[in-house]
Design a protein around this motif. Structure first.
Motif, PDB file in Angstrom:
ATOM      1  N   ALA A 127     -22.203  -3.247  24.514  1.00  0.00           N
ATOM      2  CA  ALA A 127     -23.481  -2.950  23.870  1.00  0.00           C
ATOM      3  C   ALA A 127     -24.381  -4.177  24.016  1.00  0.00           C
ATOM      4  O   ALA A 127     -23.960  -5.218  24.514  1.00  0.00           O
ATOM      5  CB  ALA A 127     -23.273  -2.612  22.395  1.00  0.00           C
ATOM      6  N   SER A 128     -25.617  -4.032  23.583  1.00  0.00           N
ATOM      7  CA  SER A 128     -26.559  -5.144  23.624  1.00  0.00           C
ATOM      8  C   SER A 128     -27.047  -5.457  22.223  1.00  0.00           C
ATOM      9  O   SER A 128     -26.962  -4.634  21.315  1.00  0.00           O
ATOM     10  CB  SER A 128     -27.746  -4.808  24.523  1.00  0.00           C
ATOM     11  OG  SER A 128     -28.483  -3.716  23.970  1.00  0.00           O
ATOM     12  N   LYS A 187     -32.932  -8.628  25.289  1.00  0.00           N
ATOM     13  CA  LYS A 187     -31.628  -8.170  24.845  1.00  0.00           C
ATOM     14  C   LYS A 187     -30.533  -9.025  25.490  1.00  0.00           C
ATOM     15  O   LYS A 187     -30.665  -9.463  26.635  1.00  0.00           O
ATOM     16  CB  LYS A 187     -31.417  -6.705  25.224  1.00  0.00           C
ATOM     17  CG  LYS A 187     -32.360  -5.732  24.530  1.00  0.00           C
ATOM     18  CD  LYS A 187     -32.063  -4.296  24.953  1.00  0.00           C
ATOM     19  CE  LYS A 187     -32.979  -3.309  24.232  1.00  0.00           C
ATOM     20  NZ  LYS A 187     -32.685  -1.898  24.645  1.00  0.00           N
ATOM     21  N   ILE A 188     -29.467  -9.237  24.739  1.00  0.00           N
ATOM     22  CA  ILE A 188     -28.324  -9.973  25.274  1.00  0.00           C
ATOM     23  C   ILE A 188     -27.058  -9.171  24.986  1.00  0.00           C
ATOM     24  O   ILE A 188     -27.027  -8.355  24.054  1.00  0.00           O
ATOM     25  CB  ILE A 188     -28.199 -11.380  24.651  1.00  0.00           C
ATOM     26  CG1 ILE A 188     -27.972 -11.280  23.141  1.00  0.00           C
ATOM     27  CG2 ILE A 188     -29.419 -12.218  24.976  1.00  0.00           C
ATOM     28  CD1 ILE A 188     -27.664 -12.617  22.488  1.00  0.00           C
ATOM     29  N   MET A 234     -26.629 -22.041  28.379  1.00  0.00           N
ATOM     30  CA  MET A 234     -26.254 -20.737  28.912  1.00  0.00           C
ATOM     31  C   MET A 234     -26.701 -19.582  28.024  1.00  0.00           C
ATOM     32  O   MET A 234     -26.690 -18.431  28.458  1.00  0.00           O
ATOM     33  CB  MET A 234     -24.721 -20.681  29.087  1.00  0.00           C
ATOM     34  CG  MET A 234     -24.172 -21.642  30.126  1.00  0.00           C
ATOM     35  SD  MET A 234     -22.381 -21.888  29.932  1.00  0.00           S
ATOM     36  CE  MET A 234     -21.784 -20.196  30.039  1.00  0.00           C
ATOM     37  N   SER A 235     -27.073 -19.873  26.786  1.00  0.00           N
ATOM     38  CA  SER A 235     -27.354 -18.818  25.829  1.00  0.00           C
ATOM     39  C   SER A 235     -28.823 -18.418  25.822  1.00  0.00           C
ATOM     40  O   SER A 235     -29.678 -19.070  26.430  1.00  0.00           O
ATOM     41  CB  SER A 235     -26.949 -19.269  24.419  1.00  0.00           C
ATOM     42  OG  SER A 235     -27.894 -20.190  23.904  1.00  0.00           O
ATOM     43  N   GLY A 244     -29.730  -7.912  13.646  1.00  0.00           N
ATOM     44  CA  GLY A 244     -30.625  -7.414  14.686  1.00  0.00           C
ATOM     45  C   GLY A 244     -30.313  -5.976  15.030  1.00  0.00           C
ATOM     46  O   GLY A 244     -29.626  -5.282  14.280  1.00  0.00           O
ATOM     47  N   ARG A 245     -30.823  -5.567  16.182  1.00  0.00           N
ATOM     48  CA  ARG A 245     -30.624  -4.190  16.620  1.00  0.00           C
ATOM     49  C   ARG A 245     -29.556  -4.131  17.692  1.00  0.00           C
ATOM     50  O   ARG A 245     -29.594  -4.904  18.668  1.00  0.00           O
ATOM     51  CB  ARG A 245     -31.945  -3.596  17.149  1.00  0.00           C
ATOM     52  CG  ARG A 245     -33.014  -3.424  16.077  1.00  0.00           C
ATOM     53  CD  ARG A 245     -34.172  -2.613  16.629  1.00  0.00           C
ATOM     54  NE  ARG A 245     -34.943  -3.388  17.601  1.00  0.00           N
ATOM     55  CZ  ARG A 245     -36.016  -4.123  17.319  1.00  0.00           C
ATOM     56  NH1 ARG A 245     -36.443  -4.178  16.063  1.00  0.00           N
ATOM     57  NH2 ARG A 245     -36.651  -4.794  18.263  1.00  0.00           N
ATOM     58  N   VAL A 246     -28.601  -3.241  17.503  1.00  0.00           N
ATOM     59  CA  VAL A 246     -27.519  -3.040  18.455  1.00  0.00           C
ATOM     60  C   VAL A 246     -27.767  -1.744  19.208  1.00  0.00           C
ATOM     61  O   VAL A 246     -28.047  -0.709  18.594  1.00  0.00           O
ATOM     62  CB  VAL A 246     -26.156  -2.995  17.761  1.00  0.00           C
ATOM     63  CG1 VAL A 246     -25.047  -2.686  18.763  1.00  0.00           C
ATOM     64  CG2 VAL A 246     -25.868  -4.325  17.063  1.00  0.00           C
ATOM     65  N   GLY A 247     -27.701  -1.804  20.520  1.00  0.00           N
ATOM     66  CA  GLY A 247     -27.934  -0.583  21.311  1.00  0.00           C
ATOM     67  C   GLY A 247     -27.207  -0.676  22.640  1.00  0.00           C
ATOM     68  O   GLY A 247     -26.368  -1.528  22.861  1.00  0.00           O
TER      69      GLY A 247
END
Length: 290
Positions: free
Chosen positions: A86-87, A96-97, A189-190, A286-289
């Motif tokens: 997921a992101s 998005k990550i 890297m993040s 946050g939002r997970v999708g």
């Protein structure tokens, strides 16, 4: 199977040969005995140096182990994940990550905060003198300690008062070199790396950070394995009472008990760190999708 047996046998013979050679050179020759006499492996501390382990060291030690295990697990998950499950995206927008990266960075923040508190307390209480090499004499004494370990005639252990030179160099490297290096390369890297830092980004490209970050993780794994092995091999009850109960040499099982409970908590947290849990945690921030 035959190759495994032959390889194992050759490894045992090689290790035994190295131990025998070092023992002969170190203890069977005048030069070796003179070297150990001159550099016994330990540097006396100043008279003002503190002894023992205050409560904050014990808590910091456990918290560091707790977060480090989870950070290593999530870091390894990122490395072997080709398709994120997921992101994650901030409620304020932005790119998005992968959710695996978010959880890794999330845990990194706690590990880093704990480390900063540890360093501040280290220098404000005088405990720094126990883990910072303050003389060039640490180098030959560290070599002496290493040779004594290899010869299986291990240097005297008295961590309540003083570490041997090899331990001091190992702790110094871990606290003041490996940990900052892991944090800096991880930040590069993040998604937290500022997009406008183009000039710094050219000097310190993300490819370089990736090449450094993974070996640093391997260093931490090896350090933990060797550290735990020596804790048990050089007097488990005494060492665990030092670090987990704050007593010197009372022969009790209190430190071992606290250590066991702490390890159960760490293993339990590592096992619980599954998608069903990480998704819920990420959703809080946050939002997970997909």
């Amino acid at each position: 199977m035959t190759a495994f047996i032959v390889g194992g046998t050759l490894s045992v013979v090689l290790v035994a040969s190295v131990v025998l050679i070092v023992r002969v050179l170190l203890w069977g020759t005048p030069a070796g005995r003179e070297f150990v006499a001159r550099y016994p492996g330990e540097i006396p501390l100043p008279t003002w140096a503190p002894e023992g382990f205050p409560a904050w060291v014990m808590w910091q030690h456990w918290l560091n182990a707790f977060f480090m295990v989870l950070v290593i697990k999530t870091g390894w998950t990122i490395r072997r994940t080709s398709r994120p499950m997921a992101s994650w995206q901030s409620r304020h927008g932005g790119r998005k990550i992968p959710i695996e990266q978010f959880i890794h960075v999330f845990l990194d923040m706690f590990w880093l905060a704990n480390g900063i508190v540890f360093v501040v307390l280290l220098f404000s209480t005088g405990q720094w003198i126990r883990v910072v090499p303050f003389s060039w004499e640490f180098i030959p004494n560290a070599v002496s300690s290493a040779l004594q370990y290899v010869s299986l005639s291990w240097p005297t252990e008295d961590g309540w008062v003083n570490y041997n030179a090899l331990q001091v160099l190992a702790y110094f490297t871990t606290i003041f070199l490996a940990a900052p290096l892991a944090a800096i390369t991880g930040l590069r890297m993040s998604a937290l790396w500022p997009a406008r830092a183009e000039r710094v980004g050219r000097v310190f490209p993300v490819e370089m950070a990736r090449k450094v970050h993974f070996p640093v993780m391997i260093y931490f794994v090896l350090f933990v394995l060797v550290h735990v092995f020596l804790v048990f091999a050089t007097g488990a009850l005494r060492n665990l009472n030092h670090m987990y109960w704050g007593t010197q040499d009372d022969g009790s099982w209190a430190g071992f008990t606290v250590f066991t409970v702490g390890m159960v908590a760490i293993v339990g947290a590592a096992v619980a760190l599954r998608p069903i849990v990480t998704t819920q945690v990420a959703a809080l921030f946050g939002r997970v999708g997909r």
